[in-house]
Write an enzyme that holds these catalytic residues in place. Structure first.
Site, PDB file in Angstrom:
ATOM      1  N   ASP A   1     -23.445 -40.174 -14.987  1.00  0.00           N
ATOM      2  CA  ASP A   1     -23.573 -41.069 -16.144  1.00  0.00           C
ATOM      3  C   ASP A   1     -22.354 -41.934 -16.408  1.00  0.00           C
ATOM      4  O   ASP A   1     -22.377 -42.752 -17.342  1.00  0.00           O
ATOM      5  CB  ASP A   1     -23.912 -40.249 -17.395  1.00  0.00           C
ATOM      6  CG  ASP A   1     -25.325 -39.698 -17.320  1.00  0.00           C
ATOM      7  OD1 ASP A   1     -26.223 -40.445 -16.905  1.00  0.00           O
ATOM      8  OD2 ASP A   1     -25.530 -38.527 -17.668  1.00  0.00           O
TER       9      ASP A   1
ATOM     10  N   ASP B   1     -33.172 -41.936 -14.377  1.00  0.00           N
ATOM     11  CA  ASP B   1     -32.130 -42.533 -15.228  1.00  0.00           C
ATOM     12  C   ASP B   1     -30.991 -43.130 -14.397  1.00  0.00           C
ATOM     13  O   ASP B   1     -30.294 -44.051 -14.828  1.00  0.00           O
ATOM     14  CB  ASP B   1     -31.507 -41.495 -16.178  1.00  0.00           C
ATOM     15  CG  ASP B   1     -32.485 -40.477 -16.718  1.00  0.00           C
ATOM     16  OD1 ASP B   1     -33.477 -40.179 -16.019  1.00  0.00           O
ATOM     17  OD2 ASP B   1     -32.275 -39.961 -17.813  1.00  0.00           O
TER      18      ASP B   1
END
Ligand code: GLY
Length: 402
Positions: free
Chosen positions: A119, A184
Protein backbone atom coordinates in the site's frame (compact mmCIF):
# COMPACT_ATOMS: atom_id res chain seq x y z
CA UNK A 1 -21.82 23.29 -14.76
CA UNK A 2 -20.52 24.06 -18.29
CA UNK A 3 -17.95 26.84 -18.62
CA UNK A 4 -18.38 27.88 -15.04
CA UNK A 5 -15.04 28.46 -13.38
CA UNK A 6 -14.43 26.96 -10.02
CA UNK A 7 -13.66 30.21 -8.31
CA UNK A 8 -16.90 31.60 -9.55
CA UNK A 9 -18.70 28.56 -8.24
CA UNK A 10 -17.22 28.85 -4.80
CA UNK A 11 -17.58 32.53 -4.25
CA UNK A 12 -20.40 33.87 -6.34
CA UNK A 13 -22.93 31.34 -7.47
CA UNK A 14 -25.29 31.46 -4.55
CA UNK A 15 -25.49 35.24 -4.41
CA UNK A 16 -25.37 35.93 -8.10
CA UNK A 17 -28.05 33.51 -9.17
CA UNK A 18 -30.77 35.88 -7.99
CA UNK A 19 -29.59 38.56 -10.39
CA UNK A 20 -29.27 36.45 -13.51
CA UNK A 21 -31.77 35.84 -16.25
CA UNK A 22 -33.78 32.64 -16.45
CA UNK A 23 -31.45 31.03 -19.03
CA UNK A 24 -28.35 31.68 -16.90
CA UNK A 25 -29.75 30.17 -13.73
CA UNK A 26 -27.52 27.46 -12.26
CA UNK A 27 -29.07 24.00 -12.33
CA UNK A 28 -30.11 22.15 -9.19
CA UNK A 29 -27.00 20.03 -9.54
CA UNK A 30 -24.73 23.09 -9.76
CA UNK A 31 -26.17 24.30 -6.48
CA UNK A 32 -25.75 20.83 -4.99
CA UNK A 33 -22.06 20.76 -5.90
CA UNK A 34 -21.57 24.28 -4.56
CA UNK A 35 -23.11 23.11 -1.29
CA UNK A 36 -20.82 20.08 -1.34
CA UNK A 37 -17.76 22.33 -1.53
CA UNK A 38 -19.13 24.50 1.26
CA UNK A 39 -19.78 21.44 3.42
CA UNK A 40 -16.27 20.17 2.69
CA UNK A 41 -14.76 23.50 3.73
CA UNK A 42 -16.61 23.38 7.02
CA UNK A 43 -16.25 19.69 7.85
CA UNK A 44 -12.62 19.26 6.87
CA UNK A 45 -11.79 22.73 8.17
CA UNK A 46 -13.16 21.73 11.57
CA UNK A 47 -11.31 18.40 11.41
CA UNK A 48 -8.03 20.26 10.87
CA UNK A 49 -8.82 22.80 13.60
CA UNK A 50 -9.41 20.05 16.18
CA UNK A 51 -6.14 18.36 15.28
CA UNK A 52 -4.23 21.64 15.36
CA UNK A 53 -5.66 22.39 18.80
CA UNK A 54 -4.33 19.06 20.06
CA UNK A 55 -0.81 20.23 19.28
CA UNK A 56 -0.10 16.91 17.53
CA UNK A 57 -0.23 15.73 13.95
CA UNK A 58 -3.01 13.18 13.74
CA UNK A 59 -4.48 11.33 10.80
CA UNK A 60 -8.24 10.60 10.88
CA UNK A 61 -9.56 7.51 9.08
CA UNK A 62 -13.10 6.83 10.33
CA UNK A 63 -15.38 6.78 13.38
CA UNK A 64 -15.07 3.95 15.90
CA UNK A 65 -17.41 3.64 18.89
CA UNK A 66 -18.54 7.21 18.38
CA UNK A 67 -15.05 8.72 18.24
CA UNK A 68 -12.79 9.70 15.39
CA UNK A 69 -10.25 6.94 14.83
CA UNK A 70 -6.75 8.27 14.14
CA UNK A 71 -4.25 5.99 12.46
CA UNK A 72 -0.48 5.46 12.53
CA UNK A 73 1.67 6.40 9.56
CA UNK A 74 2.00 2.84 8.25
CA UNK A 75 -1.76 2.37 7.94
CA UNK A 76 -2.71 1.97 4.28
CA UNK A 77 -5.05 4.98 4.45
CA UNK A 78 -2.56 7.49 5.88
CA UNK A 79 -2.08 9.40 2.62
CA UNK A 80 -5.72 10.26 2.08
CA UNK A 81 -6.23 12.98 4.70
CA UNK A 82 -3.18 14.96 3.49
CA UNK A 83 -4.27 14.34 -0.10
CA UNK A 84 -7.73 15.66 0.65
CA UNK A 85 -6.17 19.03 1.56
CA UNK A 86 -4.69 19.33 -1.92
CA UNK A 87 -8.07 18.72 -3.52
CA UNK A 88 -9.52 21.36 -1.20
CA UNK A 89 -6.81 23.66 -2.50
CA UNK A 90 -7.75 22.80 -6.09
CA UNK A 91 -11.41 23.45 -5.31
CA UNK A 92 -11.04 26.72 -3.40
CA UNK A 93 -7.58 28.06 -4.35
CA UNK A 94 -7.16 29.03 -0.72
CA UNK A 95 -3.52 28.78 0.33
CA UNK A 96 -4.37 27.52 3.81
CA UNK A 97 -5.32 24.17 2.29
CA UNK A 98 -2.04 23.85 0.45
CA UNK A 99 -0.14 24.71 3.63
CA UNK A 100 -2.08 22.11 5.60
CA UNK A 101 -1.54 19.54 2.83
CA UNK A 102 2.20 20.16 2.94
CA UNK A 103 2.35 19.90 6.71
CA UNK A 104 0.42 16.63 6.91
CA UNK A 105 2.19 15.17 3.89
CA UNK A 106 5.70 15.93 5.11
CA UNK A 107 4.87 14.11 8.34
CA UNK A 108 4.66 10.90 6.27
CA UNK A 109 8.17 11.15 4.81
CA UNK A 110 9.47 7.92 6.38
CA UNK A 111 6.81 5.87 4.58
CA UNK A 112 8.98 5.95 1.48
CA UNK A 113 10.99 3.13 3.09
CA UNK A 114 7.95 0.95 3.83
CA UNK A 115 8.42 -2.49 2.29
CA UNK A 116 6.17 -4.81 4.29
CA UNK A 117 2.98 -4.23 2.33
CA UNK A 118 2.05 -3.00 -1.13
CA UNK A 119 0.00 0.00 0.00
CA UNK A 120 2.99 2.34 -0.07
CA UNK A 121 1.63 3.17 -3.55
CA UNK A 122 -1.72 4.38 -2.23
CA UNK A 123 -0.06 6.20 0.67
CA UNK A 124 2.64 8.08 -1.19
CA UNK A 125 0.71 8.81 -4.35
CA UNK A 126 -2.25 10.37 -2.55
CA UNK A 127 -0.02 12.51 -0.31
CA UNK A 128 3.33 13.24 -1.99
CA UNK A 129 1.90 12.66 -5.47
CA UNK A 130 -0.55 15.50 -4.95
CA UNK A 131 2.02 17.60 -3.08
CA UNK A 132 4.37 17.38 -6.08
CA UNK A 133 1.54 18.09 -8.54
CA UNK A 134 0.53 21.23 -6.68
CA UNK A 135 3.92 22.60 -5.58
CA UNK A 136 6.51 21.17 -8.00
CA UNK A 137 8.85 20.81 -5.03
CA UNK A 138 11.74 18.54 -6.13
CA UNK A 139 12.06 17.01 -2.66
CA UNK A 140 8.65 15.39 -3.12
CA UNK A 141 9.78 13.93 -6.41
CA UNK A 142 12.60 12.14 -4.59
CA UNK A 143 10.16 10.74 -2.05
CA UNK A 144 7.98 9.37 -4.86
CA UNK A 145 10.92 7.65 -6.55
CA UNK A 146 12.25 6.25 -3.27
CA UNK A 147 8.80 4.88 -2.42
CA UNK A 148 8.65 3.24 -5.85
CA UNK A 149 11.98 1.56 -5.08
CA UNK A 150 10.43 0.21 -1.88
CA UNK A 151 7.35 -1.05 -3.73
CA UNK A 152 9.57 -2.63 -6.39
CA UNK A 153 11.17 -4.86 -3.74
CA UNK A 154 7.83 -6.70 -3.69
CA UNK A 155 7.97 -7.58 -7.39
CA UNK A 156 8.08 -11.36 -7.91
CA UNK A 157 9.67 -12.00 -11.32
CA UNK A 158 8.39 -15.55 -11.86
CA UNK A 159 4.78 -14.44 -11.45
CA UNK A 160 5.35 -10.96 -12.87
CA UNK A 161 3.40 -9.29 -10.05
CA UNK A 162 3.86 -7.09 -7.01
CA UNK A 163 3.06 -9.16 -3.91
CA UNK A 164 0.32 -7.42 -1.93
CA UNK A 165 0.49 -8.90 1.55
CA UNK A 166 3.28 -10.86 3.20
CA UNK A 167 2.20 -14.47 3.27
CA UNK A 168 2.95 -14.87 6.99
CA UNK A 169 1.82 -11.66 8.67
CA UNK A 170 -1.15 -9.43 9.32
CA UNK A 171 -4.86 -10.09 9.16
CA UNK A 172 -4.57 -12.56 6.28
CA UNK A 173 -1.35 -14.23 7.38
CA UNK A 174 -2.84 -17.64 8.12
CA UNK A 175 -4.57 -18.43 4.86
CA UNK A 176 -1.75 -20.57 3.47
CA UNK A 177 -1.02 -18.13 0.65
CA UNK A 178 2.38 -17.93 -1.01
CA UNK A 179 2.17 -14.68 -2.97
CA UNK A 180 -1.26 -13.06 -2.52
CA UNK A 181 -2.17 -10.29 -4.93
CA UNK A 182 -5.34 -8.30 -4.33
CA UNK A 183 -7.21 -6.26 -6.91
CA UNK A 184 -6.58 -3.14 -4.81
CA UNK A 185 -2.95 -3.44 -5.91
CA UNK A 186 -3.91 -1.97 -9.29
CA UNK A 187 -4.11 1.33 -7.41
CA UNK A 188 -0.44 1.13 -6.41
CA UNK A 189 0.74 1.08 -10.02
CA UNK A 190 0.29 4.84 -10.43
CA UNK A 191 3.29 5.33 -8.13
CA UNK A 192 5.43 3.10 -10.36
CA UNK A 193 4.33 4.74 -13.62
CA UNK A 194 4.94 8.16 -12.11
CA UNK A 195 8.35 7.19 -10.76
CA UNK A 196 9.52 6.23 -14.25
CA UNK A 197 8.31 9.55 -15.66
CA UNK A 198 10.12 11.41 -12.88
CA UNK A 199 13.35 9.40 -12.78
CA UNK A 200 13.74 8.05 -16.29
CA UNK A 201 14.21 4.55 -14.83
CA UNK A 202 11.97 2.31 -16.92
CA UNK A 203 12.14 -0.59 -14.43
CA UNK A 204 9.13 0.73 -12.52
CA UNK A 205 7.02 1.16 -15.65
CA UNK A 206 7.83 -2.38 -16.80
CA UNK A 207 6.84 -3.83 -13.44
CA UNK A 208 3.55 -1.94 -13.52
CA UNK A 209 2.78 -3.16 -17.04
CA UNK A 210 3.58 -6.74 -16.07
CA UNK A 211 1.38 -6.51 -12.97
CA UNK A 212 -1.56 -4.97 -14.84
CA UNK A 213 -1.36 -7.59 -17.58
CA UNK A 214 -1.18 -10.53 -15.16
CA UNK A 215 -4.10 -9.05 -13.21
CA UNK A 216 -6.13 -8.73 -16.40
CA UNK A 217 -5.40 -12.37 -17.20
CA UNK A 218 -5.98 -13.88 -13.77
CA UNK A 219 -8.23 -11.72 -11.61
CA UNK A 220 -11.13 -11.35 -14.04
CA UNK A 221 -14.09 -13.54 -14.85
CA UNK A 222 -15.77 -13.60 -18.23
CA UNK A 223 -18.54 -11.28 -17.03
CA UNK A 224 -16.05 -8.49 -16.22
CA UNK A 225 -16.16 -8.96 -12.44
CA UNK A 226 -13.07 -9.81 -10.43
CA UNK A 227 -11.86 -11.91 -7.55
CA UNK A 228 -10.37 -10.04 -4.64
CA UNK A 229 -7.31 -12.26 -4.12
CA UNK A 230 -5.24 -14.30 -6.56
CA UNK A 231 -2.48 -16.32 -4.95
CA UNK A 232 0.58 -16.99 -7.12
CA UNK A 233 3.36 -19.53 -6.81
CA UNK A 234 6.51 -17.49 -6.30
CA UNK A 235 8.70 -20.17 -7.84
CA UNK A 236 6.74 -21.19 -10.93
CA UNK A 237 4.62 -18.06 -11.37
CA UNK A 238 1.46 -20.18 -11.66
CA UNK A 239 -1.89 -19.33 -10.06
CA UNK A 240 -2.52 -21.32 -6.87
CA UNK A 241 -6.03 -20.06 -6.05
CA UNK A 242 -8.61 -17.33 -6.64
CA UNK A 243 -10.53 -16.11 -3.63
CA UNK A 244 -12.24 -13.33 -1.76
CA UNK A 245 -11.16 -11.71 1.51
CA UNK A 246 -13.32 -8.60 1.85
CA UNK A 247 -16.16 -9.77 -0.37
CA UNK A 248 -19.13 -11.95 0.53
CA UNK A 249 -18.08 -15.25 -1.09
CA UNK A 250 -15.39 -16.74 -3.33
CA UNK A 251 -17.46 -16.19 -6.47
CA UNK A 252 -19.05 -12.88 -5.49
CA UNK A 253 -18.13 -9.37 -6.65
CA UNK A 254 -16.91 -7.16 -3.79
CA UNK A 255 -18.03 -3.67 -4.73
CA UNK A 256 -14.90 -1.68 -3.88
CA UNK A 257 -12.77 -4.28 -5.62
CA UNK A 258 -14.67 -3.64 -8.85
CA UNK A 259 -14.06 0.09 -8.37
CA UNK A 260 -10.33 -0.36 -7.69
CA UNK A 261 -10.04 -2.39 -10.88
CA UNK A 262 -11.90 0.19 -12.96
CA UNK A 263 -9.72 3.00 -11.65
CA UNK A 264 -6.52 0.95 -11.88
CA UNK A 265 -6.93 -0.01 -15.53
CA UNK A 266 -7.83 3.58 -16.35
CA UNK A 267 -4.51 4.71 -14.89
CA UNK A 268 -2.68 1.89 -16.71
CA UNK A 269 -4.21 3.14 -19.97
CA UNK A 270 -3.27 6.76 -19.14
CA UNK A 271 0.40 5.81 -18.88
CA UNK A 272 0.65 3.20 -21.66
CA UNK A 273 -2.10 3.90 -24.21
CA UNK A 274 -2.41 0.13 -24.43
CA UNK A 275 -5.94 -0.44 -25.77
CA UNK A 276 -6.24 -3.72 -23.85
CA UNK A 277 -6.41 -1.78 -20.60
CA UNK A 278 -9.10 0.53 -21.93
CA UNK A 279 -11.10 -2.49 -23.10
CA UNK A 280 -10.69 -4.01 -19.64
CA UNK A 281 -12.02 -0.82 -18.05
CA UNK A 282 -14.94 -0.90 -20.48
CA UNK A 283 -15.75 -4.49 -19.47
CA UNK A 284 -15.70 -3.57 -15.79
CA UNK A 285 -17.93 -0.57 -16.49
CA UNK A 286 -20.36 -2.85 -18.27
CA UNK A 287 -20.40 -5.29 -15.36
CA UNK A 288 -21.10 -2.56 -12.80
CA UNK A 289 -23.71 -0.58 -14.69
CA UNK A 290 -25.73 -3.47 -16.08
CA UNK A 291 -25.79 -5.40 -12.82
CA UNK A 292 -29.36 -6.02 -11.63
CA UNK A 293 -28.29 -5.40 -8.02
CA UNK A 294 -26.92 -1.92 -8.67
CA UNK A 295 -29.41 0.44 -7.00
CA UNK A 296 -31.01 3.24 -8.98
CA UNK A 297 -28.97 5.88 -7.13
CA UNK A 298 -25.80 4.09 -8.39
CA UNK A 299 -24.22 3.60 -4.95
CA UNK A 300 -23.56 -0.16 -4.77
CA UNK A 301 -24.22 -2.52 -1.93
CA UNK A 302 -20.90 -3.58 -0.35
CA UNK A 303 -20.93 -6.70 -2.53
CA UNK A 304 -22.95 -7.12 -5.73
CA UNK A 305 -23.93 -10.60 -4.50
CA UNK A 306 -24.50 -9.81 -0.82
CA UNK A 307 -27.15 -12.24 0.43
CA UNK A 308 -29.80 -9.87 1.80
CA UNK A 309 -30.04 -7.19 -0.87
CA UNK A 310 -31.81 -4.73 -0.57
CA UNK A 311 -31.18 -4.95 3.19
CA UNK A 312 -27.42 -4.68 2.99
CA UNK A 313 -25.10 -1.73 3.68
CA UNK A 314 -24.10 0.47 0.77
CA UNK A 315 -20.52 1.45 0.06
CA UNK A 316 -20.20 5.13 -0.78
CA UNK A 317 -16.41 4.74 -1.07
CA UNK A 318 -16.86 2.37 -4.03
CA UNK A 319 -19.18 4.89 -5.69
CA UNK A 320 -16.70 7.76 -5.19
CA UNK A 321 -13.78 5.77 -6.62
CA UNK A 322 -15.95 4.75 -9.58
CA UNK A 323 -17.05 8.33 -10.28
CA UNK A 324 -13.49 9.58 -10.28
CA UNK A 325 -12.40 6.86 -12.71
CA UNK A 326 -15.37 7.56 -14.99
CA UNK A 327 -14.43 11.24 -15.37
CA UNK A 328 -11.00 10.22 -16.59
CA UNK A 329 -12.45 7.57 -18.91
CA UNK A 330 -14.87 10.15 -20.32
CA UNK A 331 -11.79 12.20 -21.20
CA UNK A 332 -10.57 9.21 -23.23
CA UNK A 333 -13.74 9.46 -25.29
CA UNK A 334 -15.87 6.83 -23.55
CA UNK A 335 -19.45 7.66 -24.36
CA UNK A 336 -21.98 8.11 -21.57
CA UNK A 337 -19.42 7.70 -18.80
CA UNK A 338 -19.51 11.34 -17.74
CA UNK A 339 -23.29 11.19 -17.39
CA UNK A 340 -23.00 8.13 -15.12
CA UNK A 341 -20.34 9.88 -13.05
CA UNK A 342 -22.55 12.96 -12.77
CA UNK A 343 -25.42 10.82 -11.52
CA UNK A 344 -23.21 9.22 -8.87
CA UNK A 345 -21.94 12.63 -7.80
CA UNK A 346 -25.44 14.05 -7.55
CA UNK A 347 -26.39 11.16 -5.28
CA UNK A 348 -23.30 11.51 -3.09
CA UNK A 349 -23.72 15.29 -2.83
CA UNK A 350 -27.34 14.87 -1.75
CA UNK A 351 -28.82 14.46 1.71
CA UNK A 352 -28.66 10.67 1.72
CA UNK A 353 -24.84 10.58 1.72
CA UNK A 354 -23.47 14.06 2.47
CA UNK A 355 -23.13 14.60 6.20
CA UNK A 356 -24.77 17.51 7.96
CA UNK A 357 -22.11 19.99 9.08
CA UNK A 358 -20.93 19.20 12.61
CA UNK A 359 -21.85 15.49 12.43
CA UNK A 360 -20.19 12.33 11.08
CA UNK A 361 -16.88 12.94 12.89
CA UNK A 362 -16.36 15.85 10.48
CA UNK A 363 -16.01 13.51 7.54
CA UNK A 364 -17.86 14.42 4.38
CA UNK A 365 -19.56 11.23 3.27
CA UNK A 366 -21.65 8.82 5.28
CA UNK A 367 -22.35 5.13 4.55
CA UNK A 368 -19.17 3.37 3.54
CA UNK A 369 -17.97 -0.10 4.41
CA UNK A 370 -14.45 -1.25 5.35
CA UNK A 371 -14.69 -5.02 5.57
CA UNK A 372 -17.85 -6.87 6.52
CA UNK A 373 -16.23 -10.35 6.70
CA UNK A 374 -13.81 -8.96 9.28
CA UNK A 375 -16.57 -7.07 11.13
CA UNK A 376 -14.71 -3.80 10.49
CA UNK A 377 -16.08 -0.36 9.69
CA UNK A 378 -19.64 -1.11 8.69
CA UNK A 379 -21.75 1.84 7.54
CA UNK A 380 -19.24 4.48 8.58
CA UNK A 381 -17.38 7.44 7.08
CA UNK A 382 -13.98 6.61 5.57
CA UNK A 383 -11.19 9.04 4.72
CA UNK A 384 -10.73 7.51 1.27
CA UNK A 385 -14.41 7.95 0.39
CA UNK A 386 -13.93 11.69 0.99
CA UNK A 387 -10.63 11.74 -0.90
CA UNK A 388 -12.01 10.15 -4.07
CA UNK A 389 -15.19 12.22 -3.87
CA UNK A 390 -13.18 15.44 -3.93
CA UNK A 391 -10.87 14.09 -6.60
CA UNK A 392 -13.93 13.27 -8.71
CA UNK A 393 -15.36 16.74 -8.15
CA UNK A 394 -12.05 18.33 -9.16
CA UNK A 395 -11.99 16.21 -12.32
CA UNK A 396 -15.62 17.02 -13.13
CA UNK A 397 -15.04 20.74 -12.85
CA UNK A 398 -11.79 20.59 -14.81
CA UNK A 399 -13.54 18.66 -17.63
CA UNK A 400 -16.41 21.14 -17.78
CA UNK A 401 -14.12 24.16 -17.76
CA UNK A 402 -12.26 22.93 -20.86
N1 GLY B 1 -7.35 -1.63 0.19
C1 GLY B 1 -8.21 -2.07 1.21
C2 GLY B 1 -9.64 -1.78 0.99
O1 GLY B 1 -10.07 -1.38 -0.06
O2 GLY B 1 -10.38 -1.98 1.91
Amino acid sequence: MKKVTLLFLCTAMLTACNQRSESEQPSDNDLLFTELIQTAEQQIGYQVKLIEESGKIMNPRTIENGYVHYIPKDDWTSGFFPGTMFYMYDLTKEKKWMDAGIKYTEDLDTIKHLKWHHDVGFMINSSFGNAFRVTNNETYKEVIVEAARSLATRFRPAAGVIQSWDEDRGWQGRRGWMCPVIIDNMMNLELLFKATRLSGDSTFHKMAVSHATRTMENHYRNDGSCYHVVDYDKETGGVRSKQNAQGYAQESAWARGQAWGLYGFTVAYRYTHDERYLTMAEKIYHFIFTHPNLPEDLVPYWDFNAPNIPNEPRDASAAAVTASALYELAGFGMDGYQEKADQIMATLAGDAYRAIVGTNGNFLLMHSVGSIPHGNEIDVPLNYADYYLLEALTRKIAAEDK
